[in-house]
Scaffold this motif. Structure first.
Motif, PDB file in Angstrom:
ATOM      1  N   GLU A 260      29.639  75.045   7.489  1.00 21.60           N
ATOM      2  CA  GLU A 260      29.735  74.052   8.475  1.00 21.60           C
ATOM      3  C   GLU A 260      30.035  72.653   7.722  1.00 21.60           C
ATOM      4  O   GLU A 260      30.748  71.760   8.310  1.00 21.60           O
ATOM      5  CB  GLU A 260      28.645  74.196   9.238  1.00 21.60           C
ATOM      6  CG  GLU A 260      28.468  73.092  10.315  1.00 21.60           C
ATOM      7  CD  GLU A 260      29.507  73.272  11.402  1.00 21.60           C
ATOM      8  OE1 GLU A 260      29.681  72.166  12.179  1.00 21.60           O
ATOM      9  OE2 GLU A 260      29.918  74.318  11.624  1.00 21.60           O
ATOM     10  N   LYS A 264      33.330  70.042   8.259  1.00 19.09           N
ATOM     11  CA  LYS A 264      32.986  68.769   8.367  1.00 19.09           C
ATOM     12  C   LYS A 264      33.835  67.939   7.447  1.00 19.09           C
ATOM     13  O   LYS A 264      34.400  67.017   7.603  1.00 19.09           O
ATOM     14  CB  LYS A 264      31.528  68.318   8.539  1.00 19.09           C
ATOM     15  CG  LYS A 264      30.968  68.926  10.002  1.00 19.09           C
ATOM     16  CD  LYS A 264      29.707  68.514   9.880  1.00 19.09           C
ATOM     17  CE  LYS A 264      28.992  69.046  11.249  1.00 19.09           C
ATOM     18  NZ  LYS A 264      27.291  68.657  11.413  1.00 19.09           N
ATOM     19  N   LYS A 267      37.477  68.021   7.840  1.00 14.40           N
ATOM     20  CA  LYS A 267      37.807  67.178   9.074  1.00 14.40           C
ATOM     21  C   LYS A 267      37.781  65.602   8.569  1.00 14.40           C
ATOM     22  O   LYS A 267      38.831  64.846   9.017  1.00 14.40           O
ATOM     23  CB  LYS A 267      36.940  67.411   9.999  1.00 14.40           C
ATOM     24  CG  LYS A 267      37.447  66.904  11.537  1.00 14.40           C
ATOM     25  CD  LYS A 267      36.436  67.377  12.520  1.00 14.40           C
ATOM     26  CE  LYS A 267      37.097  66.953  14.097  1.00 14.40           C
ATOM     27  NZ  LYS A 267      36.086  67.452  15.121  1.00 14.40           N
ATOM     28  N   GLU A 268      36.729  65.173   7.948  1.00 18.06           N
ATOM     29  CA  GLU A 268      36.590  63.819   7.732  1.00 18.06           C
ATOM     30  C   GLU A 268      37.847  63.476   6.692  1.00 18.06           C
ATOM     31  O   GLU A 268      38.233  62.303   6.703  1.00 18.06           O
ATOM     32  CB  GLU A 268      35.252  63.585   6.753  1.00 18.06           C
ATOM     33  CG  GLU A 268      34.115  63.536   7.626  1.00 18.06           C
ATOM     34  CD  GLU A 268      32.919  63.643   6.921  1.00 18.06           C
ATOM     35  OE1 GLU A 268      33.041  63.390   5.708  1.00 18.06           O
ATOM     36  OE2 GLU A 268      31.698  63.680   7.497  1.00 18.06           O
TER      37      GLU A 268
END
Length: 274
Positions: A260, A264, A267-268
């Protein structure tokens, strides 16, 4: 009652008895095995250390074409692997596994050692307790450091224990087959890959651990085989104590939490995460 019917009934009963005897022959050693482990576990705590050697096969039977291409690219690996020795410190409740220094490896480059470690499935010092396997992993938020955090996994092998035995030194070991289950992300979804594993364990030493990530059998694992890699016991010392270092003071994550975080971060940074 006709003679034919009577003969059929007798034949049926005979076959049932024979089938029961065959099943009992396979079940009985396992019942004895469980009984032995229970009695020994209740009698005393066990602690000590064991040393292991590792072999890396180069044949097409135990390696996939992809694995063979990697091994062929690093022909020194089997020779360097044969120089390596590993130590398992253990009690009945936890263990620690790491590579120990040997004189033979003093003349080998650090780069070749690291490559060989990777190709024999060894990453770094690791720990086991009753529930989890703990190993170092990267924390990509802090750069590509190898020891950024501790990853904990359960490593369920779904072992199938047989009544097949063999002597390793003075100990009788039993054979178990299972699967190493690895989950991975591909095309935006998680998939499962299973790798067959074989272990030979000794119920006389009621410790559920073994080399690298092997665990969860009713006895110390003397030999562990997977992906063309074989870890084998070279000696054991039941000292009554074990020198197990505590887990490093690092963040501990489950595999799901680690994924997870990685998702993230990707994605950032606006990069694809498969």
């Amino acid at each position: 009652m006709s003679v034919i019917l009577l003969l059929n009934i007798v034949g049926y009963l005979f076959n049932r008895i024979q089938n029961f005897k065959m099943k009992l022959r396979h079940i009985f050693p396992l019942l004895i095995l469980v009984f032995m482990v229970k009695v020994k576990s209740n009698a005393q705590e066990v602690a000590g250390h064991a040393h292991y050697a590792v072999l890396r096969s180069t044949d097409s039977i135990n390696n996939s074409p992809a694995d063979l291409s990697v091994i062929n690219a690093y022909p020194f690996v089997p020779k360097v692997a044969a120089m390596m020795r590993f130590k398992l410190e253990f009690t009945t409740t936890n263990s620690m596994f790491n590579r120990v220094k040997t004189k033979e490896l003093e003349k080998v480059s650090n780069e070749d050692i690291k490559t060989t470690e990777t190709l024999v499935g060894y990453r770094d010092t690791s720990w086991h307790d009753a529930s989890y396997f703990y190993s170092f992993d990267r924390d990509l938020r802090k750069g590509p450091g190898r020891k950024g955090l501790i990853l904990k996994t359960r490593n369920n092998f779904d072992w199938k224990i047989s009544d097949e035995t063999k002597k390793i030194g003075e100990f009788t070991c039993y054979k178990a087959k299972g699967d190493r289950v690895i989950s991975y992300r591909e095309g935006g979804e998680y998939k499962i890959r299973k790798t067959p594993v074989i272990a030979w364990f000794c119920p006389e030493i009621p410790v559920t651990f073994g080399p690298v990530f092997a665990r969860d059998l009713p006895g110390l694992i003397f030999e562990f085989q997977y992906d063309g890699i074989v870890y084998g016991l070279t000696d054991i010392n039941l000292t009554g104590k074990a020198d197990i270092a505590p887990l490093p003071n690092k963040e501990i994550l489950t595999k799901e939490q680690w994924r997870e975080r990685l998702y993230k971060l990707a994605k950032e940074l606006n990069v694809p995460y498969q």
